[in-house]
Every structure is written in structure tokens, then in C-alpha cells.
Design a protein around this motif. Structure first.
Motif, PDB file in Angstrom:
ATOM      1  N   THR A  91       2.797 -11.012  -3.724  1.00 21.80           N
ATOM      2  CA  THR A  91       1.388 -11.368  -3.582  1.00 21.80           C
ATOM      3  C   THR A  91       0.554 -10.310  -2.864  1.00 21.80           C
ATOM      4  N   PRO A  92       0.972  -9.785  -1.711  1.00 25.19           N
ATOM      5  CA  PRO A  92       0.127  -8.762  -1.068  1.00 25.19           C
ATOM      6  C   PRO A  92      -0.147  -7.551  -1.968  1.00 25.19           C
ATOM      7  N   CYS A  93       0.858  -7.102  -2.670  1.00 26.44           N
ATOM      8  CA  CYS A  93       0.691  -5.954  -3.574  1.00 26.44           C
ATOM      9  C   CYS A  93      -0.204  -6.318  -4.758  1.00 26.44           C
ATOM     10  N   ASN A  94       0.026  -7.481  -5.338  1.00 27.37           N
ATOM     11  CA  ASN A  94      -0.777  -7.900  -6.492  1.00 27.37           C
ATOM     12  C   ASN A  94      -2.247  -8.038  -6.121  1.00 27.37           C
ATOM     13  N   ILE A  95      -2.520  -8.601  -4.942  1.00 26.56           N
ATOM     14  CA  ILE A  95      -3.907  -8.731  -4.493  1.00 26.56           C
ATOM     15  C   ILE A  95      -4.515  -7.347  -4.241  1.00 26.56           C
ATOM     16  N   GLY A  96      -3.777  -6.468  -3.576  1.00 26.81           N
ATOM     17  CA  GLY A  96      -4.269  -5.114  -3.343  1.00 26.81           C
ATOM     18  C   GLY A  96      -4.550  -4.386  -4.647  1.00 26.81           C
ATOM     19  N   HIS A  97      -3.644  -4.523  -5.600  1.00 25.15           N
ATOM     20  CA  HIS A  97      -3.806  -3.863  -6.899  1.00 25.15           C
ATOM     21  C   HIS A  97      -5.026  -4.402  -7.626  1.00 25.15           C
ATOM     22  N   ASN A  98      -5.236  -5.702  -7.547  1.00 24.83           N
ATOM     23  CA  ASN A  98      -6.361  -6.345  -8.200  1.00 24.83           C
ATOM     24  C   ASN A  98      -7.704  -5.891  -7.630  1.00 24.83           C
ATOM     25  N   GLN A  99      -7.718  -5.464  -6.368  1.00 28.16           N
ATOM     26  CA  GLN A  99      -8.963  -5.075  -5.703  1.00 28.16           C
ATOM     27  C   GLN A  99      -9.179  -3.567  -5.665  1.00 28.16           C
ATOM     28  N   MET A 100      -8.363  -2.817  -6.387  1.00 26.18           N
ATOM     29  CA  MET A 100      -8.506  -1.363  -6.379  1.00 26.18           C
ATOM     30  C   MET A 100      -9.811  -0.937  -7.028  1.00 26.18           C
ATOM     31  N   THR A 101     -10.336   0.174  -6.524  1.00 29.51           N
ATOM     32  CA  THR A 101     -11.556   0.765  -7.066  1.00 29.51           C
ATOM     33  C   THR A 101     -11.278   2.242  -7.335  1.00 29.51           C
ATOM     34  N   SER A 102     -12.304   2.966  -7.711  1.00 28.16           N
ATOM     35  CA  SER A 102     -12.129   4.402  -7.955  1.00 28.16           C
ATOM     36  C   SER A 102     -11.905   5.176  -6.661  1.00 28.16           C
ATOM     37  N   THR A 103     -12.143   4.541  -5.519  1.00 28.93           N
ATOM     38  CA  THR A 103     -11.976   5.226  -4.226  1.00 28.93           C
ATOM     39  C   THR A 103     -10.808   4.655  -3.421  1.00 28.93           C
ATOM     40  N   THR A 104      -9.875   3.996  -4.104  1.00 29.40           N
ATOM     41  CA  THR A 104      -8.685   3.482  -3.415  1.00 29.40           C
ATOM     42  C   THR A 104      -7.433   3.930  -4.140  1.00 29.40           C
ATOM     43  N   ARG A 105      -6.340   4.019  -3.394  1.00 27.98           N
ATOM     44  CA  ARG A 105      -5.009   4.248  -3.963  1.00 27.98           C
ATOM     45  C   ARG A 105      -4.085   3.257  -3.291  1.00 27.98           C
ATOM     46  N   LEU A 106      -3.121   2.750  -4.040  1.00 30.12           N
ATOM     47  CA  LEU A 106      -2.183   1.767  -3.521  1.00 30.12           C
ATOM     48  C   LEU A 106      -0.767   2.296  -3.624  1.00 30.12           C
ATOM     49  N   VAL A 107      -0.017   2.175  -2.541  1.00 32.09           N
ATOM     50  CA  VAL A 107       1.399   2.533  -2.518  1.00 32.09           C
ATOM     51  C   VAL A 107       2.151   1.309  -2.015  1.00 32.09           C
ATOM     52  N   ALA A 108       3.144   0.861  -2.773  1.00 34.37           N
ATOM     53  CA  ALA A 108       3.953  -0.294  -2.387  1.00 34.37           C
ATOM     54  C   ALA A 108       5.274   0.181  -1.787  1.00 34.37           C
ATOM     55  N   GLY A 109       5.873  -0.682  -0.968  1.00 35.10           N
ATOM     56  CA  GLY A 109       7.163  -0.375  -0.360  1.00 35.10           C
ATOM     57  C   GLY A 109       7.036   0.085   1.079  1.00 35.10           C
ATOM     58  N   LEU A 110       6.005  -0.380   1.757  1.00 36.39           N
ATOM     59  CA  LEU A 110       5.729   0.034   3.136  1.00 36.39           C
ATOM     60  C   LEU A 110       6.978  -0.032   4.006  1.00 36.39           C
ATOM     61  N   ASN A 111       7.255   1.079   4.668  1.00 41.82           N
ATOM     62  CA  ASN A 111       8.324   1.124   5.670  1.00 41.82           C
ATOM     63  C   ASN A 111       7.866   2.023   6.819  1.00 41.82           C
ATOM     64  N   LEU A 112       8.635   2.047   7.883  1.00 39.36           N
ATOM     65  CA  LEU A 112       8.229   2.792   9.073  1.00 39.36           C
ATOM     66  C   LEU A 112       8.118   4.289   8.795  1.00 39.36           C
ATOM     67  N   SER A 113       9.030   4.827   8.038  1.00 36.11           N
ATOM     68  CA  SER A 113       8.992   6.254   7.714  1.00 36.11           C
ATOM     69  C   SER A 113       7.704   6.614   6.967  1.00 36.11           C
ATOM     70  N   MET A 114       7.333   5.775   6.021  1.00 31.45           N
ATOM     71  CA  MET A 114       6.109   5.993   5.256  1.00 31.45           C
ATOM     72  C   MET A 114       4.889   5.962   6.172  1.00 31.45           C
ATOM     73  N   LEU A 115       4.829   4.970   7.020  1.00 32.59           N
ATOM     74  CA  LEU A 115       3.676   4.823   7.903  1.00 32.59           C
ATOM     75  C   LEU A 115       3.578   5.973   8.898  1.00 32.59           C
ATOM     76  N   LEU A 116       4.700   6.389   9.444  1.00 31.76           N
ATOM     77  CA  LEU A 116       4.691   7.529  10.360  1.00 31.76           C
ATOM     78  C   LEU A 116       4.184   8.785   9.663  1.00 31.76           C
ATOM     79  N   ARG A 117       4.622   8.998   8.440  1.00 36.89           N
ATOM     80  CA  ARG A 117       4.184  10.179   7.690  1.00 36.89           C
ATOM     81  C   ARG A 117       2.672  10.147   7.487  1.00 36.89           C
ATOM     82  N   VAL A 118       2.147   9.010   7.095  1.00 37.80           N
ATOM     83  CA  VAL A 118       0.708   8.883   6.886  1.00 37.80           C
ATOM     84  C   VAL A 118      -0.053   9.148   8.186  1.00 37.80           C
TER      85      VAL A 118
END
Length: 127
Positions: free
Chosen positions: A73-100
Motif C-alpha cells: 500500500t505505501p508504494c502503490n499510493i506513492g506511485h499513484n501520486q507521482m508527478t513529473s517532479t517526483t521519483r519513487l524508489v521502493a525497498g527502503l533500508n538503512l543503507s539506502m537512506l544513509l546514501r541519500v
């Protein structure tokens, strides 16, 4: 200006990961919003909250949306609300967040790629 960051997850995941990442790094220079989706939430209400957060975060450089689980559900809702100025990446983990959080100067496209590489690079088979 900088890219905004929206974390959308099941309850407790995004807030705990962000708290841990900020504690490890000692700071966060990105504008960040968290939306943790209750299991019994109204999808329409959550969609509205996502739109509001995207609008708040987008100061001209776009918004990177990180969600916890592809197809949930969180991913589907995020994907549904995407615009031309958003990007969505699924699979959030600590390594990913630290890198960002370590590359706040990157633009939206490069930051999305950095999120993916951080997620991939943080998964290892240890023997």
C-alpha cells in the motif's frame, strides 16, 4: 534549493530508520517528511496527505519518494501520486537512506540512482 525527501512506509519503519540515520550522521540537510500508513487507513485520505507533503517539499528541485515494500500500500499510493517532479524508489533500508542523506547536493535523478545503489550495495551475503 534542494531535492525534498518523502518517506512512506508501514507504521514505525520510516521514523525509526530516519532516527537511526540521523543519529549515525549527526545531521540531515534535506527537507524530509514521513508518512507512515496505518493498516486500516483510508487510501483516499493517505493520497491527500501524500499530495500535501509533495507540495510542501517541492521547492523547485523535485521530491524523491522512498517506500518500504514494492507492491504494498505505501508504494502503490506513492506511485499513484507521482508527478513529473517526483521519483519513487521502493525497498527502503538503512543503507539506502544513509546514501541519500550523504548526497544532499545531488539533483532528483542522481539522488534516485544513489538511493538504488545504496540499497543494493548494502545487501551482502556474509559467510
Amino acid at each position: 534549493m534542494s531535492t525534498g525527501l518523502l518517506l512512506i512506509s508501514h507504521p514505525g519503519i520510516a521514523s525509526n530508520l530516519l532516527d537511526t540515520a540521523v543519529t549515525m550522521l549527526g545531521r540531515s540537510t534535506l527537507e524530509i517528511e514521513i508518512l507512515e500508513v496505518p493498516f486500516d487507513a483510508s487510501v483516499e485520505k493517505i493520497k491527500s496527505q501524500v499530495r500535501q507533503r509533495i507540495s510542501k517539499l517541492d521547492q523547485g528541485d523535485g521530491v524523491l519518494i522512498l517506500t518500504d515494500l514494492y507492491g504494498a500500500t505505501p508504494c502503490n499510493i506513492g506511485h499513484n501520486q507521482m508527478t513529473s517532479t517526483t521519483r519513487l524508489v521502493a525497498g527502503l533500508n538503512l543503507s539506502m537512506l544513509l546514501r541519500v542523506l550523504n548526497y544532499p547536493q545531488l539533483g532528483l535523478e542522481d539522488l534516485a540512482l544513489k538511493a538504488v545503489s545504496g540499497g543494493h550495495d548494502g545487501i551482502l551475503l556474509c559467510e
